[in-house]
Every structure is written in C-alpha cells, then in structure tokens.
Design a protein around this motif. Structure first.
Motif, short mmCIF file in Angstrom:
data_model
loop_
_atom_site.label_atom_id
_atom_site.label_comp_id
_atom_site.label_asym_id
_atom_site.label_seq_id
_atom_site.Cartn_x
_atom_site.Cartn_y
_atom_site.Cartn_z
N ALA A 131 11.80 34.51 62.00
CA ALA A 131 13.05 34.89 61.30
C ALA A 131 13.56 36.18 61.95
N PRO A 132 14.28 36.09 63.08
CA PRO A 132 14.72 37.29 63.79
C PRO A 132 15.71 38.14 62.99
N LEU A 133 16.43 37.52 62.05
CA LEU A 133 17.37 38.26 61.20
C LEU A 133 16.86 38.24 59.77
N LEU A 134 16.71 39.42 59.15
CA LEU A 134 16.24 39.49 57.78
C LEU A 134 17.33 39.07 56.81
N VAL A 135 16.92 38.75 55.59
CA VAL A 135 17.89 38.46 54.54
C VAL A 135 18.74 39.71 54.33
N PRO A 136 20.07 39.56 54.29
CA PRO A 136 20.92 40.76 54.18
C PRO A 136 20.67 41.54 52.90
N ARG A 137 20.86 42.85 53.00
CA ARG A 137 20.70 43.73 51.85
C ARG A 137 22.07 44.28 51.44
N THR B 209 25.26 56.02 50.34
CA THR B 209 24.12 56.49 51.13
C THR B 209 24.53 56.63 52.58
N GLU B 210 23.58 56.90 53.45
CA GLU B 210 23.85 56.99 54.88
C GLU B 210 22.69 56.37 55.64
N LEU B 211 22.96 56.10 56.90
CA LEU B 211 21.94 55.49 57.77
C LEU B 211 22.06 56.10 59.14
N LEU B 212 21.04 56.85 59.55
CA LEU B 212 21.02 57.58 60.83
C LEU B 212 22.29 58.42 61.01
N GLY B 213 22.69 59.09 59.95
CA GLY B 213 23.83 60.00 60.02
C GLY B 213 25.18 59.36 59.82
N THR B 214 25.28 58.04 59.71
CA THR B 214 26.56 57.39 59.46
C THR B 214 26.69 57.07 57.98
N ARG B 215 27.88 57.14 57.47
CA ARG B 215 28.14 56.85 56.08
C ARG B 215 29.59 56.48 55.92
N VAL C 1 26.91 46.36 57.93
CA VAL C 1 26.28 47.31 58.83
C VAL C 1 25.03 46.66 59.40
N VAL C 2 24.91 46.65 60.72
CA VAL C 2 23.78 46.04 61.41
C VAL C 2 22.87 47.13 61.93
N ALA C 3 21.62 47.12 61.52
CA ALA C 3 20.61 48.07 61.99
C ALA C 3 19.66 47.32 62.91
N SER C 4 19.51 47.79 64.15
CA SER C 4 18.72 47.04 65.13
C SER C 4 17.77 47.93 65.92
N SER C 5 17.22 48.93 65.26
CA SER C 5 16.19 49.76 65.89
C SER C 5 15.11 50.06 64.87
N ALA C 6 13.94 50.44 65.37
CA ALA C 6 12.83 50.74 64.47
C ALA C 6 13.17 51.92 63.57
N ALA C 7 13.86 52.92 64.13
CA ALA C 7 14.21 54.11 63.33
C ALA C 7 15.17 53.74 62.22
N ALA C 8 16.18 52.91 62.53
CA ALA C 8 17.14 52.51 61.51
C ALA C 8 16.48 51.64 60.44
N ALA C 9 15.60 50.72 60.88
CA ALA C 9 14.91 49.86 59.91
C ALA C 9 14.01 50.68 59.00
N GLU C 10 13.31 51.67 59.55
CA GLU C 10 12.43 52.50 58.73
C GLU C 10 13.22 53.29 57.69
N GLU C 11 14.37 53.81 58.10
CA GLU C 11 15.16 54.59 57.15
C GLU C 11 15.72 53.70 56.05
N ALA C 12 16.18 52.47 56.41
CA ALA C 12 16.77 51.58 55.42
C ALA C 12 15.73 50.99 54.48
N MET C 13 14.55 50.63 55.01
CA MET C 13 13.57 49.90 54.21
C MET C 13 12.42 50.76 53.69
N SER D 134 18.22 48.35 48.38
CA SER D 134 17.26 47.41 47.80
C SER D 134 17.87 46.12 47.26
N SER D 135 19.17 46.05 47.06
CA SER D 135 19.73 44.87 46.41
C SER D 135 20.13 43.80 47.42
N ARG D 136 20.60 42.68 46.92
CA ARG D 136 21.07 41.57 47.75
C ARG D 136 22.53 41.26 47.43
#
Length: 403
Positions: free
Chosen positions: A383-389, A395-401, A84-96, A104-106
């Motif tokens: 580092a435009p792409l973060l280390v994958p989580r 769980t869900e992310l912006l209503g998707t699960r 799952v690729v999150a590429s907005s501030a709202a999605a990043a805030e919800e995930a992190m 939280s894991s890798r």
C-alpha cells in the motif's frame, strides 16, 4: 450497462481545454510577509480538475516525481478537494507522531461511506469516541497474540493445501499469483467467518465471490466524479460506476447478513467463551464481535449489525490483497535472484530437518527468510499510499500552514 469511461474522460478533457482559454493554472508559492499563512508549493493545475490529470494510472510514482520538483510537502487540488501530500520521513514523522492528534481524523470519502455502512468501520471512520472504542476492540479482541495463535491450525492447513496444489500442477504452467490470492483469502475467510462454506448464490467454485471482492476493493479506492466535481455526478451513472457500486454492495451485504444470522442461531445452542477468558478457543471474528457486543456495554460502544459488518470488511480487505501482494513480489524477486533463492532454500531445509514440512515453530530459526520479507516490503510496499487523513484543528507541517 457498464460503459467505458473513455467517452466521459474525453468530454472532460475537451471541457478543460475550452476553459483553459479563460483560466490558467497557477503556481502557488508561499506568500511573502505573512507570518500566519505559508502555503506549501504547488504545481500548475488544470481548471476544475485541479491536479488530477497529473496523477496518471500510477499515482504513487507520479507523486514521487512531483515531490522531487516541488518538495516533500506540497499542495494539490484533487478536483475541489485541497490535499497536502507528505512524502518524506521527516514530514511523515511530524504528521503521524509529533502532531498526531491534529492529523488524526479521516475525510468523509464517498465510496467508503457507501461500501462501509456510513463509516462504521475503523480504517475510514472519523476520529472520535466510536473510533477509539472500535479500535480498542480490534486490537484487544481480534488482533491480540492469543487470538492470532488460535488460528494456527487454519493457517497450517491452508499452507498444506497450497503446497498440494503446486505439486499437482508441477511440470506445467502455474499461475502462482492466483494461487496466492486464493490462499490469503482462504485464511482470512476462516479467521473471519469460521469454517462454514459461505458463498454467493450459484457460485460453485467461489469464482463469483472472488470477483465481487475484487470489485469491492477496486471501488473502495475509486474517486467518483461527484466527489471531485459534484456537477459532473452524472458521469458516474454514464460510466456504470453507480450501478457497479450498488450491485457489489448488495452482494457483500447479503453474504455478511447470512454469516451473522448463522452465527447468532448457533449461539442460541450454548454459552460462548467470554472474549477475554482464558480458554484457548477457536471462535472466529464474528463470534468475538458478538461476544464483545454483549460484554462491553459499560464502555458505551454499541456494535450494531452494520458496525460488525463494517469491521469485518476492514479485516478482510486489510488482510487479503496485502498478504498476496507481498508473497507475489517476494517470489518474483527470488526468481530474478537465483543465488538468494538457493540460500533461502538451504536455510529452510536445514531448519525443518527431518520434519518434512514447515511449521510455525520453525520460523524463529529462519532469519534470512525474515530478511527476504522485510526487503520485499521495502522494495514493493503493498500500500504505497496511506489512507488519507483530515486535520482536526489548525496546524502546520514542516513550517507550512494556512491549508
């Protein structure tokens, strides 16, 4: 012998085209009428390889294009791995932030496992007790303000050496990128390993070590075929990836073994300053980690030799390319904007006055310099792409699960 990956990729492409006659890519959309599962949108994919062929050589730019078409949360299949690729501030805030524990894991990345001693580092270690304790060690003992301040002398000496090289090359062609890479690696090496002259056998000017470290960072971000499609694992051998990985790991591991052995032998000559003592010492990271290993036994954390090596590589990789990349882009942007460069030069000259050189005490009086660095990192993140989580629970992310 390293073989060009062109032939292997051509074979894979032909195989994918053949399978395309029997299987078509599907466009995943959220299922209707199911309140429990709502998959993120997904672009059309290739058989077997999934969305990997869509990423190209600049995946962060391609992901931005895909996000504009499919939304800020989308589902990609990188070979056999659903991502799952999150590429907005709202999605990043919800995930992190909002759902940080769930995300939280890798994942167990093959190259990180092979190059970083089975995930004994911090950046790629799975979430758990070891990760929490190792992160605490890094934050408190390696990256704390007092520890960073203790390396001020090394930083100022390396800055002076960089300026001297530039003055010596004045009037000719200067490869500033190489000088900045050498500068950042010199500072991190002195902080991590101390002032000892450590290098590879037969490496007089340090060029061999620089190549090995460059290979290490390149391999760490590589995606082996056996991880994407296990039945294509032979491709990694054919392209030379397996041999290069083994060769690079053995070179780095041998260097780290010599560094740790040298530090342990020196420690036998006298008692070291405790890692949380009040004396301002100049111990390097290896000394600190060896001290922590003796002091923190009550926490249950056991920093064996492989753990120390893995954490050392985290510090080295995380502090070299990122620093030199930001500095390189900052100089490129300033050269393309001469008015801003003159404004920054005026600020620097006015701040240092008659001192003749810049010291760290001067930095608080340079707000425009800080603004230039901040804008450079906004335009050109190192580092435009973060280390994958990896998720630890449903769980869900912006209503998707449902993924």
């Amino acid at each position: 012998m390293d073989v060009s990956p062109f032939f292997a990729l051509l074979l894979i492409a032909l195989l994918s085209l053949l399978l395309l006659f029997f299987s078509t890519g599907r466009n995943t959309s959220p299922p209707k009428g199911d309140g429990r599962s709502s998959l993120p949108p997904s672009p059309r994919s290739f058989p077997l390889l999934g969305h990997l062929p869509l990423l190209g050589s600049l995946p962060h730019r391609k992901l931005r294009t895909l996000a504009a078409a499919h939304g800020s949360v989308m589902l990609l299949r990188l070979g056999r791995v659903p991502t799952v690729v999150a590429s907005s501030a709202a999605a990043a805030e919800e995930a992190m932030k909002t759902r940080d524990i769930a995300f939280s894991s890798r994942p167990r990345l093959l190259m990180a496992q092979r190059l970083l001693y089975g995930g004994r580092d911090v950046a790629f270690a799975p979430y758990g007790e070891y990760w929490r304790q190792a992160r605490r060690v890094c934050v408190l003992h390696l990256l704390g303000p007092r520890r960073i301040s203790s390396f001020r002398r090394a930083r100022e000496q390396e800055v002076a050496a960089l300026v001297a090289r530039l003055r010596h090359a004045a009037g000719g062609v200067v490869n500033l990128s190489d000088l900045l890479v050498c500068y950042s690696k010199a500072i991190i090496s002195r902080a991590a390993f101390g002032d000892g002259n450590y290098g590879l056998d037969g490496d007089e000017g340090g060029e061999k070590l620089r190549r090995v470290l460059a290979d290490f960072m390149e391999l760490l971000l590589a995606a082996p075929m056996r991880e994407i499609a296990p039945w294509l694992g032979w491709v990694d051998t054919f392209t030379g990836l397996e041999a290069k990985t083994k060769r690079t790991f053995q070179a780095i591991d041998g260097l780290l073994e010599r560094v740790i052995a040298d530090h342990r032998s020196r420690r036998l000559g006298g008692r070291q300053v405790p890692a949380d003592g009040e004396v301002d010492d100049h111990r390097d990271f290896v000394d600190v980690l060896l001290d922590v290993n003796e002091m923190d036994k009550q926490t249950g954390l056991r920093l064996d030799t492989d753990s120390i090596k893995a954490i050392m590589m985290d510090m080295f990789v995380g502090g070299t390319d990122t620093s030199s990349t930001v500095l390189g882009w900052a100089m490129a942007e300033l050269m393309n904007h001469p008015h801003e460069m003159r404004k920054l030069q005026d600020e620097v000259r006015a701040t240092i006055g008659s001192a003749g050189h810049v010291a760290e005490d001067h930095l608080d009086g340079m707000p425009y310099l800080k603004a230039v660095i901040s804008e450079t990192m906004r335009l050109h993140p190192p580092a435009p792409l973060l280390v994958p989580r990896e998720t630890t629970e449903d769980t869900e992310l912006l209503g998707t699960r449902g993924w």
